[in-house]
Structure formats: C-alpha cells, structure tokens
Design a protein around this motif. Structure first.
Motif, PDB file in Angstrom:
ATOM      1  N   UNK A   1       0.852  -1.184   0.000  1.00 34.90           N
ATOM      2  CA  UNK A   1       0.000   0.000   0.000  1.00 34.90           C
ATOM      3  C   UNK A   1       0.891   1.238   0.000  1.00 34.90           C
ATOM      4  N   UNK A   2       0.308   2.412  -0.178  1.00 34.68           N
ATOM      5  CA  UNK A   2       1.047   3.656   0.015  1.00 34.68           C
ATOM      6  C   UNK A   2       0.876   4.100   1.465  1.00 34.68           C
ATOM      7  N   UNK A   3       1.773   4.973   1.908  1.00 33.55           N
ATOM      8  CA  UNK A   3       1.790   5.362   3.324  1.00 33.55           C
ATOM      9  C   UNK A   3       1.836   6.876   3.477  1.00 33.55           C
ATOM     10  N   UNK A   4       1.115   7.348   4.478  1.00 34.87           N
ATOM     11  CA  UNK A   4       1.149   8.746   4.885  1.00 34.87           C
ATOM     12  C   UNK A   4       1.243   8.775   6.407  1.00 34.87           C
ATOM     13  N   UNK A   5       2.338   9.320   6.927  1.00 40.07           N
ATOM     14  CA  UNK A   5       2.530   9.385   8.374  1.00 40.07           C
ATOM     15  C   UNK A   5       2.286  10.804   8.871  1.00 40.07           C
ATOM     16  N   UNK A   6       1.370  10.915   9.805  1.00 39.24           N
ATOM     17  CA  UNK A   6       0.972  12.202  10.364  1.00 39.24           C
ATOM     18  C   UNK A   6       1.880  12.584  11.523  1.00 39.24           C
ATOM     19  N   UNK A   7       2.055  13.882  11.784  1.00 40.74           N
ATOM     20  CA  UNK A   7       2.904  14.291  12.909  1.00 40.74           C
ATOM     21  C   UNK A   7       2.335  13.822  14.242  1.00 40.74           C
ATOM     22  N   UNK A   8       3.236  13.500  15.157  1.00 40.17           N
ATOM     23  CA  UNK A   8       2.836  13.069  16.490  1.00 40.17           C
ATOM     24  C   UNK A   8       2.604  14.289  17.373  1.00 40.17           C
ATOM     25  N   UNK A   9       1.569  14.214  18.189  1.00 36.11           N
ATOM     26  CA  UNK A   9       1.342  15.240  19.205  1.00 36.11           C
ATOM     27  C   UNK A   9       2.113  14.867  20.460  1.00 36.11           C
TER      28      UNK A   9
ATOM     29  N   UNK B   1     -14.029  19.900   6.406  1.00 40.89           N
ATOM     30  CA  UNK B   1     -12.691  19.343   6.434  1.00 40.89           C
ATOM     31  C   UNK B   1     -12.418  18.435   5.247  1.00 40.89           C
ATOM     32  N   UNK B   2     -13.396  17.624   4.880  1.00 43.41           N
ATOM     33  CA  UNK B   2     -13.250  16.740   3.719  1.00 43.41           C
ATOM     34  C   UNK B   2     -13.017  17.564   2.455  1.00 43.41           C
ATOM     35  N   UNK B   3     -13.780  18.634   2.303  1.00 43.43           N
ATOM     36  CA  UNK B   3     -13.696  19.458   1.091  1.00 43.43           C
ATOM     37  C   UNK B   3     -12.402  20.258   1.017  1.00 43.43           C
ATOM     38  N   UNK B   4     -11.857  20.665   2.164  1.00 46.25           N
ATOM     39  CA  UNK B   4     -10.669  21.527   2.179  1.00 46.25           C
ATOM     40  C   UNK B   4      -9.359  20.754   2.328  1.00 46.25           C
ATOM     41  N   UNK B   5      -9.420  19.487   2.599  1.00 51.77           N
ATOM     42  CA  UNK B   5      -8.216  18.703   2.914  1.00 51.77           C
ATOM     43  C   UNK B   5      -7.253  18.627   1.745  1.00 51.77           C
ATOM     44  N   UNK B   6      -5.967  18.878   2.007  1.00 44.97           N
ATOM     45  CA  UNK B   6      -4.918  18.643   1.024  1.00 44.97           C
ATOM     46  C   UNK B   6      -3.617  18.380   1.780  1.00 44.97           C
ATOM     47  N   UNK B   7      -2.778  17.529   1.225  1.00 43.04           N
ATOM     48  CA  UNK B   7      -1.597  17.062   1.950  1.00 43.04           C
ATOM     49  C   UNK B   7      -0.590  18.172   2.224  1.00 43.04           C
ATOM     50  N   UNK B   8      -0.550  19.187   1.374  1.00 52.69           N
ATOM     51  CA  UNK B   8       0.431  20.251   1.566  1.00 52.69           C
ATOM     52  C   UNK B   8       0.170  21.068   2.823  1.00 52.69           C
ATOM     53  N   UNK B   9      -1.023  20.966   3.393  1.00 50.30           N
ATOM     54  CA  UNK B   9      -1.315  21.709   4.614  1.00 50.30           C
ATOM     55  C   UNK B   9      -0.680  21.069   5.843  1.00 50.30           C
ATOM     56  N   UNK B  10      -0.291  19.784   5.742  1.00 51.93           N
ATOM     57  CA  UNK B  10       0.247  19.077   6.899  1.00 51.93           C
ATOM     58  C   UNK B  10       1.616  19.621   7.290  1.00 51.93           C
TER      59      UNK B  10
END
Length: 296
Positions: free
Chosen positions: A211-219, A272-281
C-alpha cells in the motif's frame, strides 16, 4: 483502483488527542478521494486491553461524526488467518522457532543476530517464531515526508511474527488484514515509521503490492513525550466534542474561520473533507500542540 483507507486503534484505553489526529487524518484522506474508510479494532494483546474500550472507541467516533463504512473488523476473530500463514512459512522454512529472550538480545547489542535461524529447534515451548528477512527495506516513499530511511540493522533483522506467549505479532496481523480488506493506503502516526519497513517487506514476501503510506505528525505533551495511553494521555470528551475536534484539525493544518468554528460537528467534518490537502500538513513528524488543556 478505488481508495480504501482505515483507522485501526487498539482497545488499550479510550481515544485521546493523538488518536483523534490519526482518525481525522485517515478519514479526511479517504473521503476527500471519495473512498471508503474502514474501522478495525486491533485487539491482539488481551493483557493490555481495557474492558469496554472497543465499545467506547466506536462511541467516540460516532460522537465526532466519523462514520465508518462496512462492518467493524476485530483482529481477535482472525487468528486462523494469521496462523495459516505462519504454518505455510514454517513448512517452507521461511519462518523458524527462536528461543532467544529480550534480555539476551539486549545484552548482545539490542538487535537480533539470527542466532536460531539454522538451529532447526524442535522443542517449541517458550519459543517465538521469526521470519527470515529476504526482502529488507531500507527506505520507502511517504506521501508527505517523501523518502524515509529505516536503520540498516533494524531492516535486516529476522523479526517476530508470533510471540513467546502465543500472541500474534502486530506487523504480521496488520499486513494480512490490510491485504484481506483491500486497503490501498495507510494513514497513521509517525511513531509507526520504523515498522513500515517490516510491513513492506511482508508484502514482498507475500508477492503482494505494498500500500502507500502517509505518516501524520505526532502530538507531544509538554514534556516532549508522545501522547499515548501508556503516557496517561487523557480521553477526549464524547459529550462536548467540538473543542478537541477543532484543535485536532488546527494541528493538521486547517485554517479554520469563525463561521466554521460556530458550525455543527457534521458541517465541520464535511468542510474538512472538502478543504483537505496534503500540503497543509506540518513537515515535522513531532509537534507539541499549543492548545488548551481541554484537548491535550
């Protein structure tokens, strides 16, 4: 191929702010691509589970209006799937029994040196089962962080697929489940970057496309520790979900105006669904949120 994502919490306690970030990130990524968002309860480790946590987790997702697709899957009901694959590997010699303890491995430098690989152990009591590492993964592509590197010794290690206590290992179960459920992308916290290498190697051994992977920042908390159940992160509020929801979305890079802040939970999620884009992370893999104690 249609997008299928998932959120896979362990029932060792209620959802906290860090797990809300993972849930939201995986949900927004799936729904922004008109995909499915599945929920799997990873109840592999009964000694660490909190009674009633599975039910509480699902109630929390409902309170935050994160509605999943299909039936909830429980790993505790899938042991036959894991054991069948282990048996296949044992018969082929791809897997083997190992009598080494954690203490012994730590004393030898902290990495397993394939001590039991060629011993052909027949007394299986108090043995774990390890997989011969034929496809080590030293780096992989992440959707936000680009190329991520795995330490060489970790990548080369024959890792455990069934523990000495008879419990199935996380890496094996998660890959077999993701394949079985048709998952196309995994979105989760950056604390799971290192296991990703082992999981990709499992796909290779199973002759499956990873699969492809996307890792989100940890709080992190104010002491620099990851927000987790082990570190006693407090549960998010099911009765008043909006504060934690808005804080988590801000953490994920959303610029939320006052109109959206005043909206109902369902409207906020849809926005949130409509505005979501990976560059905002955020580019960092670890962040200490500057929010009130209501969330963290």
């Amino acid at each position: 191929m249609s997008y299928i994502g998932r959120f896979a919490p362990s029932p060792s306690g209620p959802l906290h702010f860090g797990s809300l970030i993972a849930a939201l990130g995986s949900y927004f990524q799936a729904k922004s691509q008109r995909g499915q968002w599945l929920v799997r309860i990873e109840d592999l480790d009964p000694p660490r589970e909190m009674p009633g946590a599975s039910k509480l987790i699902l109630e929390t997702l409902e309170a935050y209006q994160l509605h999943w697709d299909g039936e909830v899957v429980y790993q505790s009901e899938r042991h036959d799937l894991y054991q069948d694959q282990i048996n296949t590997w044992l018969q082929s010699g791809q897997a083997y029994y190992c009598q080494c303890t954690r203490k012994q491995i730590k004393a030898a430098g902290g990495f397993y040196m394939a001590t039991c690989r060629d011993l052909a152990l027949t007394n299986h009591d108090q043995c774990s089962i390890r997989l011969r590492m034929n496809h080590p993964i030293y780096q992989f592509e992440d959707k936000r962080h680009h190329v991520l590197t795995i330490p060489t010794q970790l990548a080369d290690e024959d890792f455990i697929i069934k523990r000495r206590d008879g419990l199935f290992a996380y890496n094996l179960a998660v890959v077999l489940d993701d394949i079985d459920q048709g998952i196309t992308e995994v979105v989760r916290g950056a604390d799971l970057i290192e296991p990703t290498g082992r999981q990709i190697s499992l796909y290779k051994m199973l002759n499956q496309s990873p699969v492809s992977y996307l890792h989100l920042p940890l709080a992190l908390d104010k002491n620099g520790q990851k927000l987790s159940k082990q570190n006693h992160a407090k549960a998010i509020d099911n009765r008043n979900p909006k504060p934690a929801l808005l804080d988590a979305m801000s953490f994920l890079g959303f610029d939320i105006n006052e109109e959206i802040r005043a909206a109902a939970i369902g409207e906020i999620i849809q926005w949130g669904v409509e505005k979501w884009h990976l560059s905002q992370l955020p580019e960092s893999t670890e962040i200490t949120p500057m929010f009130s104690n209501r969330s963290v």
